[in-house]
Design a protein around this motif. Structure first.
Motif, PDB file in Angstrom:
ATOM      1  N   ILE A   2      20.470  43.637 -20.669  1.00 30.15           N
ATOM      2  CA  ILE A   2      20.580  44.064 -19.279  1.00 30.15           C
ATOM      3  C   ILE A   2      21.316  43.036 -18.415  1.00 30.15           C
ATOM      4  CG2 ILE A   2      19.245  44.628 -17.218  1.00 30.15           C
ATOM      5  CD1 ILE A   2      17.139  45.801 -19.145  1.00 30.15           C
ATOM      6  N   THR A   3      21.044  41.760 -18.609  1.00 32.59           N
ATOM      7  CA  THR A   3      21.650  40.745 -17.749  1.00 32.59           C
ATOM      8  C   THR A   3      23.090  40.437 -18.130  1.00 32.59           C
ATOM      9  OG1 THR A   3      20.972  38.880 -19.140  1.00 32.59           O
ATOM     10  CG2 THR A   3      19.417  39.611 -17.426  1.00 32.59           C
ATOM     11  N   GLY A   4      23.465  40.751 -19.363  1.00 33.37           N
ATOM     12  CA  GLY A   4      24.795  40.389 -19.844  1.00 33.37           C
ATOM     13  C   GLY A   4      24.915  38.918 -20.174  1.00 33.37           C
ATOM     14  N   ARG A   5      23.805  38.216 -20.087  1.00 32.15           N
ATOM     15  CA  ARG A   5      23.805  36.769 -20.353  1.00 32.15           C
ATOM     16  C   ARG A   5      23.305  36.528 -21.776  1.00 32.15           C
ATOM     17  NH1 ARG A   5      23.308  33.395 -15.383  1.00 32.15           N
ATOM     18  NH2 ARG A   5      22.216  32.000 -16.782  1.00 32.15           N
ATOM     19  N   VAL A   6      24.212  36.096 -22.634  1.00 32.04           N
ATOM     20  CA  VAL A   6      23.914  35.917 -24.050  1.00 32.04           C
ATOM     21  C   VAL A   6      24.268  34.489 -24.459  1.00 32.04           C
ATOM     22  CG1 VAL A   6      24.525  36.678 -26.374  1.00 32.04           C
ATOM     23  CG2 VAL A   6      24.378  38.342 -24.514  1.00 32.04           C
ATOM     24  N   GLY A   7      23.444  33.899 -25.294  1.00 35.68           N
ATOM     25  CA  GLY A   7      23.730  32.572 -25.817  1.00 35.68           C
ATOM     26  C   GLY A   7      24.092  32.654 -27.281  1.00 35.68           C
ATOM     27  N   GLU A   8      24.858  31.678 -27.743  1.00 32.36           N
ATOM     28  CA  GLU A   8      25.238  31.647 -29.151  1.00 32.36           C
ATOM     29  C   GLU A   8      25.101  30.220 -29.665  1.00 32.36           C
ATOM     30  OE1 GLU A   8      28.509  33.436 -32.193  1.00 32.36           O
ATOM     31  OE2 GLU A   8      28.928  33.508 -30.057  1.00 32.36           O
ATOM     32  N   ILE A   9      24.449  30.095 -30.801  1.00 27.28           N
ATOM     33  CA  ILE A   9      24.312  28.803 -31.463  1.00 27.28           C
ATOM     34  C   ILE A   9      25.411  28.716 -32.509  1.00 27.28           C
ATOM     35  CG2 ILE A   9      22.854  27.377 -32.946  1.00 27.28           C
ATOM     36  CD1 ILE A   9      20.438  28.600 -31.510  1.00 27.28           C
ATOM     37  N   LEU A  10      26.221  27.677 -32.412  1.00 25.86           N
ATOM     38  CA  LEU A  10      27.340  27.481 -33.324  1.00 25.86           C
ATOM     39  C   LEU A  10      27.235  26.146 -34.050  1.00 25.86           C
ATOM     40  CD1 LEU A  10      30.207  28.544 -30.888  1.00 25.86           C
ATOM     41  CD2 LEU A  10      29.300  29.887 -32.783  1.00 25.86           C
ATOM     42  N   ASN A  11      27.604  26.136 -35.296  1.00 26.29           N
ATOM     43  CA  ASN A  11      27.781  24.909 -36.059  1.00 26.29           C
ATOM     44  C   ASN A  11      26.578  23.973 -36.068  1.00 26.29           C
ATOM     45  OD1 ASN A  11      30.450  25.721 -36.610  1.00 26.29           O
ATOM     46  ND2 ASN A  11      31.145  24.836 -34.692  1.00 26.29           N
ATOM     47  N   ALA A  12      25.405  24.522 -36.279  1.00 31.25           N
ATOM     48  CA  ALA A  12      24.224  23.675 -36.422  1.00 31.25           C
ATOM     49  C   ALA A  12      24.297  22.995 -37.787  1.00 31.25           C
ATOM     50  CB  ALA A  12      22.954  24.512 -36.317  1.00 31.25           C
ATOM     51  N   TYR A  13      24.187  21.692 -37.811  1.00 31.16           N
ATOM     52  CA  TYR A  13      24.333  20.952 -39.062  1.00 31.16           C
ATOM     53  C   TYR A  13      23.466  19.704 -39.015  1.00 31.16           C
ATOM     54  CZ  TYR A  13      26.409  18.244 -42.849  1.00 31.16           C
ATOM     55  OH  TYR A  13      26.596  17.508 -43.994  1.00 31.16           O
ATOM     56  N   THR A  14      22.813  19.430 -40.123  1.00 28.92           N
ATOM     57  CA  THR A  14      22.044  18.195 -40.280  1.00 28.92           C
ATOM     58  C   THR A  14      22.568  17.479 -41.515  1.00 28.92           C
ATOM     59  OG1 THR A  14      20.088  19.298 -39.369  1.00 28.92           O
ATOM     60  CG2 THR A  14      19.729  17.213 -40.504  1.00 28.92           C
ATOM     61  N   LYS A  15      22.871  16.214 -41.385  1.00 31.36           N
ATOM     62  CA  LYS A  15      23.327  15.437 -42.538  1.00 31.36           C
ATOM     63  C   LYS A  15      22.272  15.516 -43.646  1.00 31.36           C
ATOM     64  CE  LYS A  15      26.232  11.798 -41.317  1.00 31.36           C
ATOM     65  NZ  LYS A  15      26.369  10.366 -41.054  1.00 31.36           N
ATOM     66  N   PRO A  16      22.722  15.607 -44.892  1.00 36.46           N
ATOM     67  CA  PRO A  16      21.776  15.776 -45.999  1.00 36.46           C
ATOM     68  C   PRO A  16      20.632  14.761 -46.024  1.00 36.46           C
ATOM     69  CG  PRO A  16      24.003  16.115 -46.786  1.00 36.46           C
ATOM     70  CD  PRO A  16      24.109  15.642 -45.350  1.00 36.46           C
ATOM     71  N   GLU A  17      20.911  13.532 -45.706  1.00 39.90           N
ATOM     72  CA  GLU A  17      19.855  12.506 -45.770  1.00 39.90           C
ATOM     73  C   GLU A  17      18.798  12.654 -44.670  1.00 39.90           C
ATOM     74  OE1 GLU A  17      23.487  10.373 -43.872  1.00 39.90           O
ATOM     75  OE2 GLU A  17      23.159  11.913 -45.393  1.00 39.90           O
TER      76      GLU A  17
END
Length: 74
Positions: A2-17
Motif C-alpha cells: 500500500i505505501t509503495g515503500r519497499v526495502g531490498e537487502i543486497l550482497n549480504a556476506y560474511t567472511k568464512p572465518e
C-alpha cells in the motif's frame, strides 16, 4: 504494498572465518527493525542456497511471483 515503500537487502556476506557466529542474523534483524521504523511495506532479497535457511529462520517467506529473475550480460 500500500505505501509503495519497499526495502531490498543486497550482497549480504560474511567472511568464512566469521560465519556461524550470529553476525549476519544480527545485521538482518537490525535491517528489519530499521525498515519498521521507516514504515516500509516489506523487505525483499534473493537468497543463496547457503543463506536461505537463515532467512527462513528469521521469518522471510518465499515470494510468490509471476516473474522470473533475468539478466543480460554485456
Amino acid at each position: 504494498h500500500i505505501t509503495g515503500r519497499v526495502g531490498e537487502i543486497l550482497n549480504a556476506y560474511t567472511k568464512p572465518e566469521y560465519r556461524r557466529r550470529g553476525i549476519a542474523e544480527a545485521l538482518v534483524k537490525q535491517a528489519i527493525e530499521d525498515s519498521r521504523r521507516m514504515n516500509l511495506a516489506y523487505l525483499q532479497l534473493s537468497a543463496t542456497k547457503a543463506g536461505y535457511p537463515l532467512y527462513k529462520k528469521i521469518g522471510f517467506t518465499d515470494a510468490a511471483s509471476n516473474y522470473a529473475q533475468m539478466r543480460f550480460t554485456l
